[in-house]
Design a protein around this motif. Structure first.
Motif, PDB file in Angstrom:
ATOM      1  N   UNK A 187       0.841  -1.172   0.000  1.00 11.23           N
ATOM      2  CA  UNK A 187       0.000   0.000   0.000  1.00 11.23           C
ATOM      3  C   UNK A 187       0.887   1.237   0.000  1.00 11.23           C
ATOM      4  N   UNK A 188       0.258   2.408  -0.085  1.00  8.48           N
ATOM      5  CA  UNK A 188       0.992   3.676  -0.166  1.00  8.48           C
ATOM      6  C   UNK A 188       0.836   4.458   1.129  1.00  8.48           C
ATOM      7  N   UNK A 189       1.467   5.631   1.164  1.00  7.31           N
ATOM      8  CA  UNK A 189       1.408   6.428   2.391  1.00  7.31           C
ATOM      9  C   UNK A 189       0.255   7.437   2.397  1.00  7.31           C
ATOM     10  N   UNK A 190      -0.489   7.584   1.273  1.00  7.00           N
ATOM     11  CA  UNK A 190      -1.594   8.543   1.217  1.00  7.00           C
ATOM     12  C   UNK A 190      -2.944   7.826   1.311  1.00  7.00           C
ATOM     13  N   UNK A 191      -3.018   6.829   2.188  1.00 12.91           N
ATOM     14  CA  UNK A 191      -4.222   6.006   2.295  1.00 12.91           C
ATOM     15  C   UNK A 191      -4.610   5.804   3.752  1.00 12.91           C
ATOM     16  N   UNK A 192      -5.827   5.302   3.930  1.00 13.81           N
ATOM     17  CA  UNK A 192      -6.283   4.700   5.178  1.00 13.81           C
ATOM     18  C   UNK A 192      -6.766   3.301   4.825  1.00 13.81           C
ATOM     19  N   UNK A 193      -6.185   2.283   5.423  1.00 11.19           N
ATOM     20  CA  UNK A 193      -6.591   0.912   5.143  1.00 11.19           C
ATOM     21  C   UNK A 193      -7.804   0.541   5.989  1.00 11.19           C
ATOM     22  N   UNK A 194      -8.753  -0.129   5.369  1.00  7.00           N
ATOM     23  CA  UNK A 194      -9.925  -0.615   6.085  1.00  7.00           C
ATOM     24  C   UNK A 194      -9.500  -1.673   7.100  1.00  7.00           C
ATOM     25  N   UNK A 195     -10.144  -1.752   8.271  1.00  8.81           N
ATOM     26  CA  UNK A 195      -9.748  -2.763   9.269  1.00  8.81           C
ATOM     27  C   UNK A 195      -9.826  -4.198   8.760  1.00  8.81           C
ATOM     28  N   UNK A 196     -10.655  -4.456   7.734  1.00 10.66           N
ATOM     29  CA  UNK A 196     -10.811  -5.807   7.207  1.00 10.66           C
ATOM     30  C   UNK A 196     -10.020  -6.014   5.909  1.00 10.66           C
ATOM     31  N   UNK A 197      -9.099  -5.098   5.618  1.00  6.54           N
ATOM     32  CA  UNK A 197      -8.330  -5.170   4.368  1.00  6.54           C
ATOM     33  C   UNK A 197      -7.573  -6.490   4.245  1.00  6.54           C
ATOM     34  N   UNK A 198      -6.773  -6.821   5.234  1.00  3.43           N
ATOM     35  CA  UNK A 198      -5.965  -8.036   5.150  1.00  3.43           C
ATOM     36  C   UNK A 198      -6.838  -9.284   5.124  1.00  3.43           C
ATOM     37  N   UNK A 199      -7.955  -9.249   5.826  1.00  2.00           N
ATOM     38  CA  UNK A 199      -8.872 -10.388   5.795  1.00  2.00           C
ATOM     39  C   UNK A 199      -9.399 -10.626   4.394  1.00  2.00           C
ATOM     40  N   UNK A 200      -9.766  -9.540   3.695  1.00  2.00           N
ATOM     41  CA  UNK A 200     -10.258  -9.674   2.332  1.00  2.00           C
ATOM     42  C   UNK A 200      -9.202 -10.213   1.390  1.00  2.00           C
ATOM     43  N   UNK A 201      -7.982  -9.735   1.511  1.00  2.00           N
ATOM     44  CA  UNK A 201      -6.893 -10.230   0.662  1.00  2.00           C
ATOM     45  C   UNK A 201      -6.633 -11.709   0.911  1.00  2.00           C
ATOM     46  N   UNK A 202      -6.531 -12.087   2.187  1.00  2.00           N
ATOM     47  CA  UNK A 202      -6.232 -13.478   2.524  1.00  2.00           C
ATOM     48  C   UNK A 202      -7.349 -14.406   2.075  1.00  2.00           C
ATOM     49  N   UNK A 203      -8.592 -13.958   2.196  1.00  2.00           N
ATOM     50  CA  UNK A 203      -9.717 -14.776   1.783  1.00  2.00           C
ATOM     51  C   UNK A 203      -9.686 -15.031   0.274  1.00  2.00           C
ATOM     52  N   UNK A 204      -9.307 -14.011  -0.494  1.00  5.42           N
ATOM     53  CA  UNK A 204      -9.229 -14.183  -1.944  1.00  5.42           C
ATOM     54  C   UNK A 204      -8.128 -15.168  -2.329  1.00  5.42           C
ATOM     55  N   UNK A 205      -6.967 -15.094  -1.677  1.00  4.79           N
ATOM     56  CA  UNK A 205      -5.892 -16.051  -1.945  1.00  4.79           C
ATOM     57  C   UNK A 205      -6.352 -17.473  -1.612  1.00  4.79           C
ATOM     58  N   UNK A 206      -7.025 -17.631  -0.475  1.00  7.57           N
ATOM     59  CA  UNK A 206      -7.471 -18.958  -0.071  1.00  7.57           C
ATOM     60  C   UNK A 206      -8.518 -19.508  -1.031  1.00  7.57           C
ATOM     61  N   UNK A 207      -9.386 -18.648  -1.511  1.00  6.31           N
ATOM     62  CA  UNK A 207     -10.453 -19.083  -2.411  1.00  6.31           C
ATOM     63  C   UNK A 207      -9.916 -19.536  -3.759  1.00  6.31           C
ATOM     64  N   UNK A 208      -8.938 -18.820  -4.296  1.00  3.11           N
ATOM     65  CA  UNK A 208      -8.457 -19.087  -5.653  1.00  3.11           C
ATOM     66  C   UNK A 208      -7.314 -20.097  -5.698  1.00  3.11           C
ATOM     67  N   UNK A 209      -6.637 -20.323  -4.583  1.00  4.50           N
ATOM     68  CA  UNK A 209      -5.594 -21.337  -4.573  1.00  4.50           C
ATOM     69  C   UNK A 209      -4.246 -20.825  -5.058  1.00  4.50           C
ATOM     70  N   UNK A 210      -3.347 -21.776  -5.329  1.00  2.00           N
ATOM     71  CA  UNK A 210      -1.963 -21.430  -5.629  1.00  2.00           C
ATOM     72  C   UNK A 210      -1.791 -20.647  -6.924  1.00  2.00           C
ATOM     73  N   UNK A 211      -2.739 -20.763  -7.853  1.00  2.00           N
ATOM     74  CA  UNK A 211      -2.577 -20.049  -9.119  1.00  2.00           C
ATOM     75  C   UNK A 211      -2.840 -18.552  -8.984  1.00  2.00           C
ATOM     76  N   UNK A 212      -3.384 -18.138  -7.858  1.00  3.25           N
ATOM     77  CA  UNK A 212      -3.578 -16.708  -7.614  1.00  3.25           C
ATOM     78  C   UNK A 212      -2.236 -16.094  -7.231  1.00  3.25           C
ATOM     79  N   UNK A 213      -1.578 -15.486  -8.197  1.00  5.84           N
ATOM     80  CA  UNK A 213      -0.291 -14.847  -7.937  1.00  5.84           C
ATOM     81  C   UNK A 213      -0.470 -13.486  -7.288  1.00  5.84           C
TER      82      UNK A 213
END
Length: 420
Positions: A187-213
């Motif tokens: 992420x960048x320095x001109x942002x505010x990250x949502x409290x559930x940001x990392x949860x959303x990213x991790x969930x997408x990786x888990x859903x799509x599997x190893x081919x999700x680069x």
């Protein structure tokens, strides 16, 4: 009804008549229709309307905009606007994370201590069940300002790394080298990250599997206090697609006529995550692209394109959201548009100098050329109705963008073959 906001606290009461307060409302906080209720919004003095992101803890539903009166909003009016939103679409295979993977967050910055302090405070409040660390990369510093911010926060999850050579790509590569985990979020320095940001990213990786680069996320506008911010908000498409998507070369999306070259669809550098193994496979971020180089930008779209061109999947997950603070003055807007234009044509130049990556995309486009033309004709009426950026209070910057596009090829060639 609980309305959360503002995303960014205004430094002063806005004087622009079109100023819009930005916040969010969770669906489980929306009451049934009843007696009208006025809600007072924090820090809403001087704002004419409010834009609210409608969401729950797992997905986003859309945006509603309502008028304000003396900093107050009619709760029933908000509920009525929410009722008009289309039903959100979530992947049927989505699941709760039983064992969330650890994540390294890389935040690159240069001499912007106030902004980086805000971004870091939001990162320290992630509601993530797994382990995460924050790697702050201080890029070509001339002062100790960033180091002092990290020291003052005093959180063991934050580590500071210095990259002496300027350029965001070099800074990101330094962050990858310092990161301890396989999943790395940027992420960048001109942002505010949502409290559930990392949860959303991790969930997408888990859903799509190893081919999700790579996974990218939603980047809504976090502040609409000035005309330049409103102009940029209408120009970029970082928050227009609220559907989860998966982009891969072997399954070209039907509604993207010029896939894989429509790089604006994939996301932006303020909000994405990668597998370390994928970064190493791709050779890292191109040090001749990005802010801090002659090219001024383009490093994120270059990386996204290479993910797809070389056989990986790029997943777009709107529930992983990061709020962005657009440049609030005409001068800063012009500088940003100059960087985007130069970076885009610099990336196109790199693509011409990378025949294997180019031909992978060209072959996909050629196989579907006739269908793409038909879809483009079908899209034209919709494109004609797309509202154009309002010019009120903003000097036209299209000429700046055009000049920047012309400068990009020479900038990339100069950086690549003759150094910074």
């Amino acid at each position: 009804m609980r309305i959360k906001g503002p995303i960014f606290a205004a430094p002063s009461v806005p004087v622009w008549a079109g100023a819009t307060w930005v916040g969010e409302v969770f669906l489980d906080d929306v009451p049934s229709q009843g007696a009208p209720v006025d809600l007072v919004l924090d820090g809403a003095d001087g704002f004419a309307r409010a834009r609210l992101l409608v969401r729950d803890r797992r997905q986003v539903w859309g945006f509603v905009t309502v008028d304000l009166s003396d900093g107050r909003v009619d709760a029933d009016r908000v509920a009525a606007e929410i009722a008009r939103l289309p039903e959100a679409t979530a992947p049927q295979t989505d699941q709760l994370l039983a064992r969330p993977e650890p994540i390294s967050v890389v935040l690159c910055t240069r001499e912007r201590p106030t902004d980086v302090r805000t971004a870091l405070r939001s990162l320290l409040h992630q509601e993530y069940d797994g382990e995460y660390e924050i790697v702050v990369v201080d890029n070509a510093p001339v002062t100790d300002a960033t180091r002092e911010v990290v020291r003052a926060l005093g959180d063991e999850r934050i580590r500071l790394v210095t990259e002496p050579a300027p350029g965001v790509s070099r800074a990101r590569n330094a962050g990858v080298a310092a990161a301890r985990h396989e999943l790395i979020a940027f992420t960048d320095d001109d942002v505010v990250t949502d409290p559930l940001w990392l949860t959303g990213l991790a969930r997408a990786f888990a859903r799509e599997g190893d081919n999700a680069w790579c996974v990218s996320g939603l980047v809504p506008t976090g502040e609409l206090r000035t005309p330049p911010q409103a102009w940029f908000d209408q120009r970029v498409g970082w928050s227009r697609d609220l559907r989860p998507r998966t982009y891969m070369l072997r399954e070209p999306p039907e509604d993207v006529p010029y896939f894989p070259f429509e790089v604006g669809r994939y996301g932006t550098g303020a909000n994405f995550a990668v597998r370390r193994s994928a970064v190493l496979r791709l050779g890292g971020f191109d040090p001749d692209l990005g802010a801090g180089t002659r090219s001024k930008g383009g490093e994120d779209i270059d990386f996204f394109y290479r993910v797809i061109a070389r056989g990986g999947s790029l997943v777009y997950e709107p529930s992983a959201l990061v709020w962005h603070r657009h440049r609030d003055t005409q001068e800063a807007l012009e500088s940003q548009i100059d960087g985007y234009g130069c970076g885009l044509s610099a990336w196109a130049t790199k693509l011409l100098l990378s025949p294997q990556d180019l031909m992978r995309g060209v072959r996909v486009l050629a196989r579907r050329e006739a269908r793409a033309r038909g879809r483009l004709r079908a899209h034209r009426p919709l494109l004609a109705r797309t509202p154009q950026p309002q010019a009120t209070g903003v000097v036209d910057v299209s000429s700046i963008e055009h000049r920047a596009l012309l400068s990009g090829p020479w900038a990339y060639i100069g950086s690549r073959f003759f150094g910074r």
